[in-house]
Design a protein around this motif. Structure first.
Motif, PDB file in Angstrom:
ATOM      1  N   HIS A   1       6.635  -2.809  11.300  1.00 60.09           N
ATOM      2  CA  HIS A   1       6.627  -2.569   9.898  1.00 60.09           C
ATOM      3  C   HIS A   1       6.050  -3.697   8.987  1.00 60.09           C
ATOM      4  CE1 HIS A   1      10.190   0.406  10.703  1.00 60.09           C
ATOM      5  NE2 HIS A   1       9.126   0.607  11.227  1.00 60.09           N
ATOM      6  N   MET A   2       6.407  -4.986   9.482  1.00 59.38           N
ATOM      7  CA  MET A   2       5.564  -6.182   8.770  1.00 59.38           C
ATOM      8  C   MET A   2       4.209  -6.011   8.753  1.00 59.38           C
ATOM      9  SD  MET A   2       7.915  -8.440   7.632  1.00 59.38           S
ATOM     10  CE  MET A   2       7.034  -9.894   7.488  1.00 59.38           C
TER      11      MET A   2
ATOM     12  N   GLN B   1       2.413  -3.363   9.359  1.00 58.04           N
ATOM     13  CA  GLN B   1       1.911  -2.148   8.422  1.00 58.04           C
ATOM     14  C   GLN B   1       1.848  -2.350   7.011  1.00 58.04           C
ATOM     15  OE1 GLN B   1       4.607   1.177   9.636  1.00 58.04           O
ATOM     16  NE2 GLN B   1       3.121   1.690  11.615  1.00 58.04           N
ATOM     17  N   ASN B   2       2.829  -3.261   6.552  1.00 58.22           N
ATOM     18  CA  ASN B   2       2.871  -3.700   5.209  1.00 58.22           C
ATOM     19  C   ASN B   2       1.950  -4.768   4.825  1.00 58.22           C
ATOM     20  OD1 ASN B   2       4.782  -1.827   3.904  1.00 58.22           O
ATOM     21  ND2 ASN B   2       5.898  -2.024   5.549  1.00 58.22           N
ATOM     22  N   GLY B   3       1.047  -5.105   5.772  1.00 63.28           N
ATOM     23  CA  GLY B   3       0.069  -6.201   5.377  1.00 63.28           C
ATOM     24  C   GLY B   3       0.320  -7.576   5.755  1.00 63.28           C
TER      25      GLY B   3
ATOM     26  N   SER C   1      -6.034   1.689   8.028  1.00 58.56           N
ATOM     27  CA  SER C   1      -6.308   0.700   7.466  1.00 58.56           C
ATOM     28  C   SER C   1      -7.841   0.176   7.463  1.00 58.56           C
ATOM     29  CB  SER C   1      -5.600  -0.569   8.313  1.00 58.56           C
ATOM     30  OG  SER C   1      -4.187  -0.422   8.102  1.00 58.56           O
TER      31      SER C   1
ATOM     32  N   ASP D   1      10.853   4.278  12.554  1.00 50.38           N
ATOM     33  CA  ASP D   1       9.992   4.308  11.253  1.00 50.38           C
ATOM     34  C   ASP D   1      11.025   3.783  10.364  1.00 50.38           C
ATOM     35  OD1 ASP D   1      11.432   6.324  10.054  1.00 50.38           O
ATOM     36  OD2 ASP D   1      10.107   7.830  10.867  1.00 50.38           O
ATOM     37  N   GLU D   2      10.605   3.341   9.134  1.00 50.94           N
ATOM     38  CA  GLU D   2      11.346   2.686   8.016  1.00 50.94           C
ATOM     39  C   GLU D   2      12.383   3.678   7.668  1.00 50.94           C
ATOM     40  OE1 GLU D   2       8.961   0.915   4.913  1.00 50.94           O
ATOM     41  OE2 GLU D   2       7.452   0.483   6.353  1.00 50.94           O
TER      42      GLU D   2
END
Length: 326
Positions: free
Chosen positions: A277-278, A280-282, A314, A135-136
């Protein structure tokens, strides 16, 4: 078979040519197959080496059982499959069979055989398994605990930051050259997997460490005044030569032991995490496909299955019928 989509089982840690084929005729067959992969199929050296390692496993087995690979029988194939299932994981068996089928297609094309005995041999079915990711916070913790006081530490920090920042493969990191870096536009331009040109952006933090390494640390690792062969690779080993894939693995594993010994940290973990992560962040799926260098978007779509909670959130957030007071 798309051999490049099968995840190798730590092939990065194995040098090609660890085994020698016993029979000269078999050695000649493998050598001709290698030339076919290189010059007709135009595959990258890493992919060719992966095929040849699999061929060595197959031919060693055949020689141990006194099997003529050009006249292998169905019963002998069944015994081979039984041996594979006793020794290897399903993903490894799938990769081995992919290589073997490719070899027999080559043999058929060159009239060494009249039919492909592995044509109807299918890969083992296995339940779909999701990629592991960090995770981040885990990524941040790992990267920020890599020191950068010494020249080699600064090199390591720059490599690891770049690995996550741009979603690079190990081969792309170690083969990166100085003239591949576009400082003005914060981009990298290089030849990636399958000899395809890729252009990827570099984040601010990664660019900071990359620039510091190249200006302050790299000249000390590879001094200009030393009488050494010119080296334009970005990341060098402690002796001033190009860092190998095996060298990168060893460095990463050394930090795993110090920073996060409970986790199995490997290079592709950061690439998987980058893609997840890309999204997940839209980020758009097509953009992530381009950044990863995937020729087929179905490969990139695998990352949309990783985090089911994120997908559900989402959906609730973005579907018009789920939005209140719209």
């Amino acid at each position: 078979d798309n051999h490049e989509l099968v995840e190798p089982d730590n092939h990065e840690l194995v040098e090609p040519g660890n085994h020698k084929l016993i029979e000269p005729d078999n050695h000649k067959l493998v050598s001709e197959f290698k030339d076919y992969l290189k010059f007709e199929k135009m595959l990258s050296s890493n992919t060719v080496n992966s095929y040849i390692r699999d061929m060595v496993i197959f031919f060693n087995y055949a020689e141990s059982k006194k099997i003529n690979v050009l006249s292998i029988t169905y019963e002998e194939i069944l015994d081979l499959l039984k041996n594979f299932h006793e020794k290897y994981s399903e993903s490894t068996i799938s990769r081995l069979l992919s290589s073997i089928r490719s070899f027999y297609r080559f043999a058929l094309k060159n009239d060494f055989i009249k039919y492909n005995p592995f044509y109807e041999i299918k890969n083992p079915r296995k339940p779909y398994s999701l990629f592991k990711i960090l995770d981040e916070k885990e990524v941040q913790n790992f990267l920020e605990n890599i020191p950068y006081a010494s020249k080699l530490q600064l090199r390591d920090r720059a490599m690891m930051e770049l690995l996550y920042s741009s979603g690079l493969r190990v081969s792309e990191i170690v083969n990166l050259k100085l003239n591949d870096i576009d400082y003005e536009n914060s981009m990298l331009r290089f030849i990636g997997k399958g000899n395809k040109e890729r252009i990827v952006p570099v984040g601010k933090t990664s660019q900071k460490f990359l620039s510091s390494y190249i200006k302050a640390a790299r000249p000390k690792i590879h001094p200009k005044n030393e009488n050494k062969r010119s080296n334009d690779y970005v990341f060098l080993n402690k002796n001033g030569g190009r860092l190998s894939r095996q060298g990168f693995w060893k460095i990463l594993k050394s930090y795993e032991k110090k920073i996060n010994p409970e986790k199995n940290i490997y290079p592709h973990l950061f690439r998987h995490s980058f893609a997840t992560h890309m999204l997940q962040n839209g980020a758009d799926l097509r953009l992530v496909q381009e950044l990863l260098g995937h020729s087929n978007i179905s490969t990139t779509q695998i990352y949309t299955n990783i985090n089911k909670d994120f997908i559900r959130e989402s959906f609730i957030k973005n579907h018009p019928r789920n939005k209140k007071n719209r």
